[in-house]
Design an enzyme around this catalytic site. Sequence first.
Site, PDB file in Angstrom:
ATOM      1  CG  HIS A  52       1.997 -10.875  -7.713  1.00 44.89           C
ATOM      2  ND1 HIS A  52       1.930 -11.941  -8.785  1.00 44.89           N
ATOM      3  CD2 HIS A  52       2.812  -9.889  -7.874  1.00 44.89           C
ATOM      4  CE1 HIS A  52       2.687 -11.129  -9.809  1.00 44.89           C
ATOM      5  NE2 HIS A  52       3.211  -9.919  -9.276  1.00 44.89           N
ATOM      6  CB  CYS A 107       6.316  -9.230  -8.583  1.00 45.59           C
ATOM      7  SG  CYS A 107       5.552  -7.564  -8.464  1.00 45.59           S
TER       8      CYS A 107
END
Length: 496
Positions: free
Chosen positions: A153, A161
Site C-alpha cells: 500500500h 506490510c
Amino acid sequence: MINRTLVRAVLTSVALAAGALLASCNSDEISLANNAKANQPVSAKLVAEMAAKNMDLQSPMLVRLFKQEAELEVWKQDRTGRFALLKTYPICRWSGDLGPKVREGDRQAPEGFYAISPSQMNPQSAYYLSFNTGYPNAYDRSLGHTGSELMVHGDCSSRGCYAMTDEQIAEIYSLGRESFFGGQKSFQFQAYPFKMTPVNMAKHRNNPNMPFWKMIKEGYDHFEVTKQEPKVDFCEKKYVFDAVKSPDAKRDPVFEASAKCPAYVIPDEVADAVRERQREEEAETAKLVAKGTPVARMNTGIDGGMNRVFAARIPDGNTGLSDGGSGQGLQLAFSQQRAPGTIPAGVNPPRGQVTSPDEPLLASTASTPPATRVASAAPSSSQSDEGFFSSLARKVGLGNATADTTATAAPAPTAPSAKPKPSRPDGSIPKTAAATKPDIKTDTKQAAARPPLKPTVTDSAAAPAVAAPAAGNSLVAGAQPIVSTNSFDSRFSATK
C-alpha cells in the site's frame, strides 16, 4: 397509438432493468467507478517504455519484491511471450525481520508466492491504494501460520506490510488494473528476503530460515531460467513448481498442501536448466564460504527496513535491515536523487544498526543457530467482501477470489516524548493530527480524502530497468496468451 404504447413499455422495461442493476451495485462499486485514485491512467512515459521493450499496456504482469534490497520489481510479458523487467520501485518502508510471517501480530511482512486477483485490489484503502498479498496461502495454512490484511500500500507506513509512496502505489495499481482488463485472471506476487544470489546465500548460511529460503529459491530459479510465471502447487507442506502430469498419467495431478504429493514430473527443459543453474551457484557459494565470507550479523532492536533513497531524505534516516548506510555518508550519497513520491512528514524510519556483540563474524560448524519463531496453531479467519473488482471479475469471466478483511496487528512500542501526539500503530504521526482517530486503522474502509497526486513525480525516480532477456531462449513454454485489449473507459461507459 399502439406504437406509442409499445415505446412507453420498452422505456419502462429499460428503466426497471437499470434500476435493478444499480440496486445490485454496492457503495464500493459506485465509488470505484468515480474514484480518481483508482482510475488514474498509466503515465505516457511508462507506456512509451513498454513500447520500447516490446510490451503491451494490457499484457500480463508479475511482481517480485526483495526486503534486504528494499525493492519491488514489476515485470510485464512482452510480445515474445516472455516476461521482462519493466520498472524497479524502491520500497519506502517494510517492517519485521528477514524471514516469513508466522503469526498474527508478529509485524513480519510475508515471504513466498501469492496470487493477486481483482478482488484483492482495494481502491478504498485507508493507505491511499493497496492490494492484499493473499497471505496466508495454502502452504502457510498447512503450517498453522496466521495473519490477515497483509498489504502492499501507500503512505510509507508499515506494521507487517510493504509500504510505498502514494505516487508509487498509484502506478503499480494502475498497471495491475490494466493487466486484469487485458484478460489476466491474477498476477503472481513473489516476496523474498533478498536477491537469491550466491553472495547472499553465503552471508545468510547460518540463518534458521535457510531451509525455507532454499525452498522458495527453487521458484526463483524457475523464473530466472524460463522468464515465465512458475506454476505453484503445494503438497507435504512444501512448495512445488511447474509440476505436470507424468507421460503415462491420464489426468493432471491433484495437490493438497498437507497431503502426500501426487505423481508428477517437471518438464525436462526446465528441470535441466534449473539443475545447471543451481549447480553453478552452489559451487560459487561454497567458494565464498571457503574464502571466509562473513556471516550476516544478528541485528536487534530494528524493525524492518527502508530504501536508502528515502532514508537519505529523512533527518537521522537509516535503512535498518535494508542495504545501505546511515549518517552523513548516506545523506551525501543520495541527497541529490529525487525521491520517487511524497514522503509523509511523520514517517517512522527504522532504528540504527544494533549488532549483537557475541555474534561471530565467520561461520562456525559447531555453532548453534538461534531458535526459530514458534508458529501459532490457531487458524486464520477471513471474510469475503465482494467489491467492484471482484464483481467485475465475475461478470467478465476472470474468476472469483476473496481477500482477508480483518486486521488486529499489535502496535509497536514508541519512545516517550514530552508532548504526546496522536500516532498510528507503527509509531508514525498522521498527516492530519487535528482530529482524533482510532488507534488501529483497517484497510477496507473509506479513507479520508487526500489531495490528488502530482503525476510528474511518479515518472521520475525508479531505479534503472534491467535489459530484457534475449528472445531467442528456447525454454519458453506455456506462455500466457496475449489477448486483445479493451479500454478502461469503455468498462465504465454505462456508469459515467
